[in-house]
Design an enzyme around this catalytic site. Structure first.
Site, mmCIF file in Angstrom:
data_model
loop_
_atom_site.group_PDB
_atom_site.id
_atom_site.type_symbol
_atom_site.label_atom_id
_atom_site.label_comp_id
_atom_site.label_asym_id
_atom_site.label_seq_id
_atom_site.Cartn_x
_atom_site.Cartn_y
_atom_site.Cartn_z
ATOM 1 N N ARG A 249 0.821 -1.220 0.000
ATOM 2 C CA ARG A 249 0.000 0.000 0.000
ATOM 3 C C ARG A 249 0.854 1.268 0.000
ATOM 4 N NH1 ARG A 249 -0.292 -2.522 4.878
ATOM 5 N NH2 ARG A 249 0.414 -1.393 6.735
ATOM 6 N N TYR A 250 2.169 1.128 0.238
ATOM 7 C CA TYR A 250 3.041 2.297 0.314
ATOM 8 C C TYR A 250 3.915 2.492 -0.927
ATOM 9 C CZ TYR A 250 1.882 2.096 5.301
ATOM 10 O OH TYR A 250 1.214 2.069 6.493
ATOM 11 N N ILE A 251 3.920 1.556 -1.827
ATOM 12 C CA ILE A 251 4.810 1.640 -2.990
ATOM 13 C C ILE A 251 3.993 1.617 -4.283
ATOM 14 C CG2 ILE A 251 6.856 0.696 -1.865
ATOM 15 C CD1 ILE A 251 6.167 -2.024 -2.881
#
Length: 512
Positions: free
Chosen positions: A105-107
């Site tokens: 979800r962060y990349i």
């Protein structure tokens, strides 16, 4: 028992076939395993030029891949870190240190220009239903790259395994040009971590390669590691050095890891040791030197085959030739279809065939009038008239007919004729066309993929020669025991782990 045997026999064959063909072994045509192909196909469907959350990509890929999100996410990160097909944004982990990627979800990621230009062509891609029948997925990409060799791959299936070492993309392109010229080629692997490789036993992909980390010595008391051996990380390398130090095999006092986007591990040597003495010890006892075996197993015509590296590249070069031929034939077909329509439109409007339908009262009569009107000019058509052509002509709006531009129509037909001549020339000189295509790839993308691993031959290090005299042997006169675990005030001998000790008793007997 017989029922159980039949059940196991059937299920084992099904499982073995699945693990070999649809999971662990890459396909020769596009060099990919199914999960990699599904990820790239999903990215292509989602492509809008912007980055996408990896979590979203994983979710979309799950519509095609019957396994969990973790397997898809891990495969995407590995593929992205090869720096060919996926443009990444965010923390995708480190190939050098071995640190994992951030949560999906962060990349973010998207396709690279190389992938967009050389992998996808929906007009020439064969599709099949996905595992649940709700979607479709490509059987294999019509790739123009020697992906099987450039990416490298590892996989373990039932009864077989594959390990394909990565090769330099530009060198593979140059080798393909040599193949098209009828010349002999020789391939050498190239590893993303760099290092120094001895390929004398590579045997065209059927042997092994010894890879060493790159070391330099700023002064006699320090050694700096600047590149790693393939399949190692800074963490695994430092752990192997610490183990060797604990066993007394390497004379290193302290280790400093300054690695960022480049490897820099500084070793401060122990008192009395010199870099000239310790470097061979590092190659002999640590992951500064590793040996990697190559075994190229790929899927060809739904069967696993074992091939040499040059045999793979010859087949991929022939596939590229046929791929470019198919693209040219498809382009020719589209140009002829466009010319056919422009000719139909010109005849329909210029000869006022549309006026013949004014008195027709039924659809059948209307179509007959158009067909009869076109029959008079059949020799000018690119191909025979069909019902779909009549339907298209009847779909012309009055505004289109009234705004018809004869000069524009003739100009577009002339442009198409010029393109058809170009396509015919390319097909006639197909080998030259393929070479020019590869040279175009090298010109546009070659600078992005320099060779990272230096190849050279080096002598094997004899561990007996570089071993330290670090084992202390003691002799207890009271008990007569002799060895490294015997308690005594002072050691009798200092020996290495490969030394042989000759003990002679007072009666003349001896023991080694």
């Amino acid at each position: 028992m017989s029922q159980l045997q039949d059940l196991m026999r059937k299920n084992f064959i099904d499982y073995a076939s699945y693990s070999i063909l649809d999971r662990a072994i890459p396909d020769l045509r596009d060099g990919m395993k199914p999960v990699q192909r599904r990820i790239l196909h999903t990215l292509f469907d989602m492509h809008d030029g912007r980055y996408h959350k990896v979590a979203n990509v994983v979710g979309e890929t799950m519509k095609l891949h019957p396994h969990g999100d973790a397997a898809i996410g891990d495969a995407l990160v590995v593929l992205a870190n090869k720096d060919y097909f996926i443009d990444k944004q965010g923390n995708f982990g480190s190939l050098l240190s071995g640190h994992p990627a951030a949560a999906p979800r962060y990349i973010e990621c998207r396709l690279t220009p190389l992938a967009l230009e050389t992998i996808f062509n929906e007009d020439l891609t064969e599709f099949r239903p996905s595992y649940d029948g709700r979607n479709r997925e490509p059987i294999a990409f019509p790739a123009k790259l020697p992906i099987a060799l450039m990416l490298g791959s590892e996989g373990i299936a039932v009864g077989m395994a594959t390990r394909i070492l990565p090769h330099n993309l530009v060198e593979l392109w140059e080798a393909q040009i040599a193949i098209l010229h009828g010349e002999e080629i020789e391939l050498e692997p190239d590893f993303p971590q760099g290092g120094i490789a001895d390929v004398s036993e590579y045997d065209d992909g059927r042997g092994k390669v010894e890879i060493r980390a790159r070391l330099r010595s700023p002064d006699p008391k320090r050694i700096v590691i600047t590149e790693l051996a393939y399949s190692t990380t800074t963490e695994s390398l430092i752990a192997s050095i610490e183990t060797a130090v604990q066993k007394g095999r390497v004379k290193v006092a302290t280790i400093h890891d300054y690695t960022t986007d480049r490897v820099e591990i500084e070793l401060v040597l122990s008192r009395g040791a010199t870099a000239k003495e310790v470097i061979p010890q590092l190659y002999a006892y640590t992951d500064c030197s590793v040996s990697v075996t190559s075994s190229i197993v790929l899927i060809r015509d739904r069967r696993p085959v074992q091939l040499s590296a040059t045999a793979v590249l010859h087949e991929l070069t022939e596939n590229l030739r046929e791929q470019i031929r198919a693209e040219l034939e498809w382009e020719k077909k589209q140009l002829l279809e466009r010319k056919h329509w422009l000719t139909l439109e010109a005849l329909f409007v210029e000869h006022k065939i549309y006026r013949r339908i004014e008195t027709a009262e039924t659809d059948r009569a209307v179509r007959k009038e158009v067909k009869d009107g076109m029959r008079e000019h059949a020799d000018q058509l690119v191909r025979p008239l069909v019902d779909d052509d009549i339907t298209s002509l009847l779909g012309l709006r009055i505004r289109r007919i009234s705004a018809y531009d004869k000069a524009k129509n003739r100009g577009e037909i002339e442009d198409i004729d010029g393109k058809l001549v170009e396509v015919a020339t390319k097909l006639e000189h197909l080998t030259r066309t393929v070479i020019e295509t590869i040279e175009g790839f090298i010109e546009r993308f070659g600078a992005d993929y320099p060779r990272r691993t230096m190849t050279q031959s080096f002598d094997a290090i004899d561990k007996k020669v570089v071993s330290q005299q670090s084992i202390k042997l003691y002799y207890d006169r009271k008990t007569g025991f002799f060895g490294s675990s015997v308690k005594a005030d002072k050691p009798t001998l200092s020996v290495g782990e490969y030394d042989l000790i000759l003990g002679i008793a007072s009666d003349g007997s001896y023991r080694i």
